[in-house]
Design an enzyme around this catalytic site. Structure first.
Site, short mmCIF file in Angstrom:
data_model
loop_
_atom_site.label_atom_id
_atom_site.label_comp_id
_atom_site.label_asym_id
_atom_site.label_seq_id
_atom_site.Cartn_x
_atom_site.Cartn_y
_atom_site.Cartn_z
N GLY A 207 0.82 -1.21 0.00
CA GLY A 207 0.00 0.00 0.00
C GLY A 207 0.85 1.26 0.00
O GLY A 207 0.61 2.18 0.78
N SER B 244 1.31 3.37 -2.61
CA SER B 244 1.00 4.33 -3.68
C SER B 244 0.55 5.68 -3.14
O SER B 244 0.48 6.65 -3.88
CB SER B 244 -0.10 3.73 -4.58
OG SER B 244 -1.17 3.25 -3.79
N ARG B 245 0.19 5.72 -1.86
CA ARG B 245 -0.24 7.00 -1.28
C ARG B 245 -0.08 6.98 0.23
O ARG B 245 0.30 5.95 0.81
CB ARG B 245 -1.69 7.37 -1.61
CG ARG B 245 -2.52 6.26 -2.03
CD ARG B 245 -3.84 6.64 -2.64
NE ARG B 245 -4.63 5.42 -2.74
CZ ARG B 245 -5.67 5.15 -1.98
NH1 ARG B 245 -6.11 6.03 -1.12
NH2 ARG B 245 -6.31 4.01 -2.11
N ASP C 83 -2.55 -7.75 -5.06
CA ASP C 83 -3.58 -7.62 -4.05
C ASP C 83 -3.17 -8.44 -2.83
O ASP C 83 -3.09 -9.67 -2.91
CB ASP C 83 -4.91 -8.14 -4.65
CG ASP C 83 -6.06 -8.07 -3.67
OD1 ASP C 83 -5.83 -7.79 -2.48
OD2 ASP C 83 -7.20 -8.30 -4.11
N VAL C 84 -2.92 -7.78 -1.71
CA VAL C 84 -2.43 -8.49 -0.52
C VAL C 84 -3.43 -9.53 -0.01
O VAL C 84 -3.05 -10.48 0.68
CB VAL C 84 -2.05 -7.54 0.64
CG1 VAL C 84 -0.91 -6.62 0.26
CG2 VAL C 84 -3.26 -6.76 1.15
N ASN D 80 1.53 -2.34 5.33
CA ASN D 80 0.84 -1.06 5.53
C ASN D 80 -0.51 -1.01 4.82
O ASN D 80 -1.38 -0.23 5.20
CB ASN D 80 1.75 0.06 5.02
CG ASN D 80 1.02 1.37 4.84
OD1 ASN D 80 0.80 2.11 5.79
ND2 ASN D 80 0.58 1.65 3.61
N SER E 180 -3.35 0.15 14.10
CA SER E 180 -4.03 1.43 14.33
C SER E 180 -4.32 1.59 15.82
O SER E 180 -4.54 0.60 16.53
CB SER E 180 -5.35 1.46 13.58
OG SER E 180 -6.12 2.57 13.99
N TYR F 225 -12.91 -3.08 11.50
CA TYR F 225 -11.55 -2.55 11.34
C TYR F 225 -10.74 -2.76 12.61
O TYR F 225 -9.59 -3.21 12.57
CB TYR F 225 -11.67 -1.06 11.00
CG TYR F 225 -10.39 -0.30 10.82
CD1 TYR F 225 -9.58 -0.49 9.71
CD2 TYR F 225 -9.99 0.67 11.76
CE1 TYR F 225 -8.41 0.23 9.53
CE2 TYR F 225 -8.83 1.41 11.58
CZ TYR F 225 -8.04 1.19 10.47
OH TYR F 225 -6.89 1.92 10.29
N ILE G 43 -3.78 10.43 11.27
CA ILE G 43 -2.72 10.93 10.39
C ILE G 43 -3.41 11.51 9.15
O ILE G 43 -4.36 10.89 8.63
CB ILE G 43 -1.79 9.75 9.97
CG1 ILE G 43 -1.29 8.95 11.19
CG2 ILE G 43 -0.63 10.25 9.11
CD1 ILE G 43 -0.43 9.69 12.18
N1 LIG Z 1 -4.56 7.60 8.14
C1 LIG Z 1 -4.70 7.33 9.42
O1 LIG Z 1 -5.09 8.18 10.23
C2 LIG Z 1 -4.40 5.95 9.94
C3 LIG Z 1 -4.52 5.73 11.32
C4 LIG Z 1 -4.22 4.48 11.84
C5 LIG Z 1 -3.83 3.47 10.98
N2 LIG Z 1 -3.74 3.68 9.65
C6 LIG Z 1 -3.33 2.57 8.81
O2 LIG Z 1 -2.20 2.93 8.05
C7 LIG Z 1 -2.23 2.26 6.79
C8 LIG Z 1 -2.14 3.28 5.66
O3 LIG Z 1 -3.21 4.20 5.81
P1 LIG Z 1 -3.39 5.47 4.83
O4 LIG Z 1 -4.21 6.44 5.57
O5 LIG Z 1 -2.09 5.86 4.24
O6 LIG Z 1 -4.32 4.78 3.71
P2 LIG Z 1 -4.72 5.27 2.25
O7 LIG Z 1 -4.25 6.65 1.99
O8 LIG Z 1 -6.17 4.96 2.11
O9 LIG Z 1 -3.88 4.24 1.31
C9 LIG Z 1 -4.15 2.88 1.37
C10 LIG Z 1 -3.07 2.14 0.60
O10 LIG Z 1 -3.35 0.72 0.69
C11 LIG Z 1 -3.38 0.17 -0.61
N3 LIG Z 1 -4.29 -0.98 -0.64
C12 LIG Z 1 -5.60 -1.05 -0.29
N4 LIG Z 1 -6.06 -2.29 -0.45
C13 LIG Z 1 -5.02 -3.05 -0.93
C14 LIG Z 1 -4.86 -4.40 -1.32
N5 LIG Z 1 -5.89 -5.27 -1.25
N6 LIG Z 1 -3.65 -4.82 -1.77
C15 LIG Z 1 -2.61 -3.97 -1.84
N7 LIG Z 1 -2.70 -2.65 -1.50
C16 LIG Z 1 -3.89 -2.21 -1.05
C17 LIG Z 1 -3.84 1.30 -1.51
O11 LIG Z 1 -3.46 1.02 -2.86
P3 LIG Z 1 -4.21 1.75 -4.11
O12 LIG Z 1 -3.72 3.18 -4.12
O13 LIG Z 1 -3.76 0.97 -5.31
O14 LIG Z 1 -5.69 1.67 -3.83
C18 LIG Z 1 -3.05 2.47 -0.88
O15 LIG Z 1 -1.72 2.44 -1.33
C19 LIG Z 1 -3.52 1.44 6.78
O16 LIG Z 1 -3.26 0.12 7.16
C20 LIG Z 1 -4.38 2.14 7.81
O17 LIG Z 1 -5.33 1.26 8.38
C21 LIG Z 1 -4.02 4.90 9.11
#
Ligand SMILES: NC(=O)c1ccc[n+]([C@@H]2O[C@H](COP(=O)([O-])OP(=O)(O)OC[C@H]3O[C@@H](n4cnc5c(N)ncnc54)[C@H](OP(=O)(O)O)[C@@H]3O)[C@@H](O)[C@H]2O)c1
Length: 247
Positions: free
Chosen positions: A12, A14-15, A63-64, A90, A142, A155, A188
């Site tokens: 994950g 890409s962003r 796809d993970v 991630n 998380s 979740y 975040i």
């Molecule tokens: N943001 C927060 O506040 C926060 C807080 C606690 C925990 N987290 C955790 O931190 C991690 C990253 O969060 P984020 O906010 O950066 O998320 P995000 O911006 O929504 O990005 C999600 C990433 O996961 C990839 N992804 C989704 N499903 C996938 C799959 N089946 N196989 C491979 N890749 C997949 C997406 O790829 P595509 O771009 O190709 O869709 C993208 O690169 C997550 O595990 C999230 O639960 C985030």
């Protein structure tokens, strides 16, 4: 002759948080494999940025949650690039719902990506790392997996599952010098939290002693440490990066 760079895979990437982790690991001297599932363009932008900073990496889409795809990809990585030194699980999704409205398909999807996906990748990476007798596996869980959150029970179940899973395999893999740690981010600023309304953000910040949302780089800094030999005596730990919202 240049020494071969250690290899890291960030799922994950890409962003959001994954992109920041991949960039930071590349800056720290890893060759980084950038995983994504659908957003190849964004993954390419991350890779271009890494190249512009003088780092090295490659795109690695899969796809993970598809265990066959995971095994195939990890086999081909081993053949073409050698064994992984670091895996960062991630990739994650959230499908929020109150319990009584929780649909089976949404529960399955959340558990498949957030928990089973990390387990599939960890199993495939551990196979390579065991032979090398070194490695660092880092799970991005998380704060919600620790504290719970109304409307996020599926979740939270997936993210809490990562804690028990990781502590178990830290015990299994320790003698092979493979370390397994869990990072639990608080709120975040990324696409995932971008959908929150201003009122929701204000309510969240009332419970964050430091009083602001974290940035993806705040997570990347800890991951970089856990991937480095500086953390060689740290395994089986759950480390929060949450501005103090859960202690
Ligand atoms: N943001 C927060 O506040 C926060 C807080 C606690 C925990 N987290 C955790 O931190 C991690 C990253 O969060 P984020 O906010 O950066 O998320 P995000 O911006 O929504 O990005 C999600 C990433 O996961 C990839 N992804 C989704 N499903 C996938 C799959 N089946 N196989 C491979 N890749 C997949 C997406 O790829 P595509 O771009 O190709 O869709 C993208 O690169 C997550 O595990 C999230 O639960 C985030």
């Amino acid at each position: 002759m240049h020494q071969k760079k250690p290899l890291a895979l960030v799922t994950g990437a890409s962003r959001g948080i994954g992109a920041a982790i991949a960039t930071r690991l590349a800056q720290d001297g890893f060759e980084v494999l950038i995983n994504y599932t659908s957003n190849e363009k964004k993954a390419q932008t991350v890779l271009d940025h890494i190249h512009s900073l003088g780092g090295t990496g490659e795109l690695c889409g899969f796809d993970v949650s598809d265990s066959e795809q995971v095994d195939e990809k990890f086999e081909s990585i081993l053949k073409t690039k050698g064994p992984l030194r670091t895996l960062v699980n991630n990739a994650g999704i959230t499908i929020d719902s109150l319990l009584l409205r929780l649909k089976n398909e949404d529960l399955d999807k959340t558990i498949s990506v957030d928990l089973k996906g990390a387990i599939y990748c960890t199993r495939a990476a551990a196979k390579q790392m065991m032979k090398e007798r070194q490695g660092s596996i880092i799970q991005i869980s998380s704060v919600v997996g620790e504290s719970g959150n109304s409307g996020q029970s599926a979740y939270a179940a997936a993210k809490a599952g990562l804690l028990g899973f990781s502590k178990s395999i830290a015990k299994e893999l320790g003698t092979r010098q493979i370390r397994v740690n869990v990072v639990t981010p608080g709120f975040i600023s990324t696409d995932m939290t971008g959908a929150l309304t201003e009122a929701q953000k204000e309510a969240i910040l009332r419970n964050v002693p430091l009083g602001f949302f974290g940035e993806p780089q705040d997570i990347a800094s800890l991951v970089a440490f856990l991937a480095s030999p500086s953390s060689r005596y740290i395994t089986g730990q759950v480390i929060g990066v949450n501005g103090g919202m859960y202690m």
